[in-house]
Scaffold this motif. Structure first.
Motif, PDB file in Angstrom:
ATOM      1  N   ALA A  25      48.190  34.582  24.980  1.00 26.54           N
ATOM      2  CA  ALA A  25      49.059  33.742  24.154  1.00 26.54           C
ATOM      3  C   ALA A  25      49.605  32.546  24.918  1.00 26.54           C
ATOM      4  O   ALA A  25      49.993  31.556  24.318  1.00 26.54           O
ATOM      5  N   ASP A  26      49.625  32.601  26.248  1.00 31.78           N
ATOM      6  CA  ASP A  26      50.219  31.504  27.024  1.00 31.78           C
ATOM      7  C   ASP A  26      49.172  30.542  27.572  1.00 31.78           C
ATOM      8  O   ASP A  26      49.296  30.028  28.675  1.00 31.78           O
ATOM      9  N   ALA A  27      48.145  30.263  26.791  1.00 29.79           N
ATOM     10  CA  ALA A  27      47.137  29.243  27.100  1.00 29.79           C
ATOM     11  C   ALA A  27      46.347  29.547  28.362  1.00 29.79           C
ATOM     12  O   ALA A  27      45.990  28.656  29.108  1.00 29.79           O
ATOM     13  N   GLU A  28      46.091  30.807  28.615  1.00 29.24           N
ATOM     14  CA  GLU A  28      45.214  31.186  29.716  1.00 29.24           C
ATOM     15  C   GLU A  28      44.118  32.082  29.192  1.00 29.24           C
ATOM     16  O   GLU A  28      44.278  32.779  28.201  1.00 29.24           O
ATOM     17  N   ARG A  29      43.034  32.028  29.889  1.00 29.53           N
ATOM     18  CA  ARG A  29      41.895  32.891  29.598  1.00 29.53           C
ATOM     19  C   ARG A  29      41.726  33.745  30.848  1.00 29.53           C
ATOM     20  O   ARG A  29      41.478  33.219  31.934  1.00 29.53           O
ATOM     21  N   ILE A  30      41.879  35.042  30.715  1.00 28.59           N
ATOM     22  CA  ILE A  30      41.718  35.966  31.820  1.00 28.59           C
ATOM     23  C   ILE A  30      40.277  36.446  31.806  1.00 28.59           C
ATOM     24  O   ILE A  30      39.766  36.875  30.776  1.00 28.59           O
ATOM     25  N   VAL A  31      39.609  36.348  32.964  1.00 29.86           N
ATOM     26  CA  VAL A  31      38.204  36.734  33.060  1.00 29.86           C
ATOM     27  C   VAL A  31      38.075  37.842  34.101  1.00 29.86           C
ATOM     28  O   VAL A  31      38.520  37.689  35.243  1.00 29.86           O
ATOM     29  N   PHE A  32      37.477  38.941  33.698  1.00 25.54           N
ATOM     30  CA  PHE A  32      37.200  40.071  34.574  1.00 25.54           C
ATOM     31  C   PHE A  32      35.728  39.981  34.964  1.00 25.54           C
ATOM     32  O   PHE A  32      34.850  40.063  34.106  1.00 25.54           O
ATOM     33  N   LEU A  33      35.479  39.779  36.246  1.00 27.14           N
ATOM     34  CA  LEU A  33      34.117  39.546  36.729  1.00 27.14           C
ATOM     35  C   LEU A  33      33.533  40.815  37.328  1.00 27.14           C
ATOM     36  O   LEU A  33      34.123  41.408  38.238  1.00 27.14           O
ATOM     37  N   ALA A  34      32.382  41.207  36.829  1.00 26.23           N
ATOM     38  CA  ALA A  34      31.703  42.396  37.339  1.00 26.23           C
ATOM     39  C   ALA A  34      31.311  42.198  38.792  1.00 26.23           C
ATOM     40  O   ALA A  34      31.080  41.075  39.242  1.00 26.23           O
ATOM     41  N   VAL A  76      41.721  34.499  40.994  1.00 19.46           N
ATOM     42  CA  VAL A  76      43.041  34.965  41.411  1.00 19.46           C
ATOM     43  C   VAL A  76      42.963  36.221  42.274  1.00 19.46           C
ATOM     44  O   VAL A  76      43.889  36.529  43.008  1.00 19.46           O
ATOM     45  N   SER A  77      41.864  36.941  42.203  1.00 11.59           N
ATOM     46  CA  SER A  77      41.691  38.148  43.010  1.00 11.59           C
ATOM     47  C   SER A  77      40.205  38.402  43.230  1.00 11.59           C
ATOM     48  O   SER A  77      39.413  38.273  42.299  1.00 11.59           O
ATOM     49  N   VAL A  78      39.851  38.736  44.473  1.00  9.61           N
ATOM     50  CA  VAL A  78      38.468  39.048  44.817  1.00  9.61           C
ATOM     51  C   VAL A  78      38.461  40.286  45.704  1.00  9.61           C
ATOM     52  O   VAL A  78      39.264  40.400  46.632  1.00  9.61           O
ATOM     53  N   THR A  79      37.567  41.209  45.388  1.00  6.47           N
ATOM     54  CA  THR A  79      37.354  42.385  46.227  1.00  6.47           C
ATOM     55  C   THR A  79      35.921  42.351  46.723  1.00  6.47           C
ATOM     56  O   THR A  79      34.996  42.121  45.948  1.00  6.47           O
ATOM     57  N   LEU A 102      31.204  27.275  48.854  1.00  4.13           N
ATOM     58  CA  LEU A 102      31.064  27.627  47.437  1.00  4.13           C
ATOM     59  C   LEU A 102      32.371  27.593  46.655  1.00  4.13           C
ATOM     60  O   LEU A 102      32.373  27.310  45.461  1.00  4.13           O
ATOM     61  N   VAL A 103      33.480  27.915  47.323  1.00  7.59           N
ATOM     62  CA  VAL A 103      34.760  28.051  46.611  1.00  7.59           C
ATOM     63  C   VAL A 103      35.765  26.994  47.031  1.00  7.59           C
ATOM     64  O   VAL A 103      36.507  26.481  46.206  1.00  7.59           O
ATOM     65  N   GLY A 104      35.829  26.661  48.301  1.00  5.93           N
ATOM     66  CA  GLY A 104      36.820  25.707  48.788  1.00  5.93           C
ATOM     67  C   GLY A 104      37.759  26.373  49.779  1.00  5.93           C
ATOM     68  O   GLY A 104      37.470  27.441  50.317  1.00  5.93           O
ATOM     69  N   THR A 105      38.897  25.743  49.992  1.00  6.54           N
ATOM     70  CA  THR A 105      39.836  26.246  50.991  1.00  6.54           C
ATOM     71  C   THR A 105      41.023  26.984  50.390  1.00  6.54           C
ATOM     72  O   THR A 105      41.928  27.394  51.107  1.00  6.54           O
ATOM     73  N   GLU A 106      41.036  27.142  49.092  1.00  6.07           N
ATOM     74  CA  GLU A 106      42.070  27.964  48.446  1.00  6.07           C
ATOM     75  C   GLU A 106      41.533  29.384  48.358  1.00  6.07           C
ATOM     76  O   GLU A 106      40.381  29.602  47.995  1.00  6.07           O
ATOM     77  N   TYR A 107      42.401  30.340  48.677  1.00 10.86           N
ATOM     78  CA  TYR A 107      41.967  31.730  48.683  1.00 10.86           C
ATOM     79  C   TYR A 107      42.776  32.540  47.685  1.00 10.86           C
ATOM     80  O   TYR A 107      44.005  32.455  47.661  1.00 10.86           O
ATOM     81  N   PRO A 108      42.102  33.344  46.876  1.00 14.95           N
ATOM     82  CA  PRO A 108      42.819  34.251  45.979  1.00 14.95           C
ATOM     83  C   PRO A 108      43.309  35.467  46.771  1.00 14.95           C
ATOM     84  O   PRO A 108      43.019  35.597  47.961  1.00 14.95           O
ATOM     85  N   ALA A 109      44.027  36.348  46.117  1.00  9.89           N
ATOM     86  CA  ALA A 109      44.330  37.638  46.732  1.00  9.89           C
ATOM     87  C   ALA A 109      42.983  38.309  46.993  1.00  9.89           C
ATOM     88  O   ALA A 109      42.088  38.262  46.152  1.00  9.89           O
ATOM     89  N   GLN A 128      33.479  41.278  43.646  1.00  9.80           N
ATOM     90  CA  GLN A 128      34.033  41.475  42.307  1.00  9.80           C
ATOM     91  C   GLN A 128      35.329  40.690  42.209  1.00  9.80           C
ATOM     92  O   GLN A 128      36.008  40.500  43.222  1.00  9.80           O
ATOM     93  N   GLY A 129      35.680  40.178  41.027  1.00 11.20           N
ATOM     94  CA  GLY A 129      36.913  39.401  40.954  1.00 11.20           C
ATOM     95  C   GLY A 129      37.500  39.254  39.567  1.00 11.20           C
ATOM     96  O   GLY A 129      36.947  39.733  38.567  1.00 11.20           O
ATOM     97  N   TYR A 130      38.649  38.586  39.558  1.00 14.98           N
ATOM     98  CA  TYR A 130      39.382  38.251  38.341  1.00 14.98           C
ATOM     99  C   TYR A 130      39.740  36.774  38.426  1.00 14.98           C
ATOM    100  O   TYR A 130      39.992  36.253  39.507  1.00 14.98           O
ATOM    101  N   ALA A 131      39.800  36.126  37.279  1.00 16.43           N
ATOM    102  CA  ALA A 131      40.167  34.716  37.241  1.00 16.43           C
ATOM    103  C   ALA A 131      41.112  34.463  36.075  1.00 16.43           C
ATOM    104  O   ALA A 131      41.081  35.178  35.066  1.00 16.43           O
ATOM    105  N   ALA A 132      41.955  33.455  36.226  1.00 17.00           N
ATOM    106  CA  ALA A 132      42.850  32.992  35.164  1.00 17.00           C
ATOM    107  C   ALA A 132      42.532  31.518  34.941  1.00 17.00           C
ATOM    108  O   ALA A 132      42.809  30.673  35.791  1.00 17.00           O
ATOM    109  N   ILE A 133      41.923  31.234  33.812  1.00 13.60           N
ATOM    110  CA  ILE A 133      41.487  29.868  33.497  1.00 13.60           C
ATOM    111  C   ILE A 133      42.532  29.221  32.604  1.00 13.60           C
ATOM    112  O   ILE A 133      42.879  29.761  31.549  1.00 13.60           O
ATOM    113  N   ARG A 134      43.022  28.074  33.035  1.00 15.01           N
ATOM    114  CA  ARG A 134      43.963  27.330  32.198  1.00 15.01           C
ATOM    115  C   ARG A 134      43.164  26.693  31.063  1.00 15.01           C
ATOM    116  O   ARG A 134      42.329  25.828  31.310  1.00 15.01           O
ATOM    117  N   THR A 135      43.404  27.120  29.846  1.00 13.42           N
ATOM    118  CA  THR A 135      42.640  26.585  28.718  1.00 13.42           C
ATOM    119  C   THR A 135      43.038  25.155  28.412  1.00 13.42           C
ATOM    120  O   THR A 135      42.350  24.470  27.672  1.00 13.42           O
TER     121      THR A 135
END
Length: 146
Positions: A25-34, A76-79, A102-109, A128-135
């Motif tokens: 509802a808050d203009a984000e798209r949460i993506v769960f990456l296999a 936002v998170s990578v395992t 591939l990703v840059g110098t910003e690191y997720p948890a 494996q990871g999770y992402a929060a995309i600002r729509t």
């Protein structure tokens, strides 16, 4: 709304989706990456060592994320699941260069977890990871261009 995302450039999944996206509802798209290994389009593990396999696995994770409308900075998170922790640590600088390319110098948890083996016995690493995309990104980009 839940959307299962399986980009054509990744091998056809069997028993999982490469990404699952949820709009909030808050203009984000949460993506769960296999979890992604060094599978090529023919579902064969490629890469002779942990660095090459990490690069392919991370590239596959990013392809799944892009298929869901995201970019690497949205992570936002990578395992990382690692079969041989000592080998992984021995190549940490090279793996770090791959990440920055591939990703840059910003690191997720992040977490690195040692495992005895992965689904494909030839796989040395899985990412494996999770992402929060600002729509609102596409709206902001379009406004900035005007």
């Amino acid at each position: 709304m839940i959307e299962r995302v399986n980009p054509a450039e990744l091998g056809k999944p069997s028993g999982f989706s490469h990404a699952v996206a949820v709009n909030t509802a808050d203009a984000e798209r949460i993506v769960f990456l296999a979890g992604q290994t060094a599978l090529n389009i023919e579902n064969k593990i490629v890469g002779d060592g942990v660095v090459e396999q990490f690069e392919k696995a991370l590239g596959n994770l990013i392809a799944a994320l892009r298929g869901a409308g995201g970019e690497p900075e949205d992570l936002v998170s990578v395992t990382i699941y690692i079969v041989d922790m000592e080998d992984y640590k021995a190549h940490a600088r090279e793996i770090g260069r791959v990440w920055r390319t591939l990703v840059g110098t910003e690191y997720p948890a992040m977490a690195g977890i040692g495992v005895s083996r992965l689904w494909d016995v030839e796989a040395l690493v899985e990412v494996q990871g999770y992402a929060a995309i600002r729509t609102t990104r596409s709206t902001q980009t379009a406004s900035a261009a005007e």
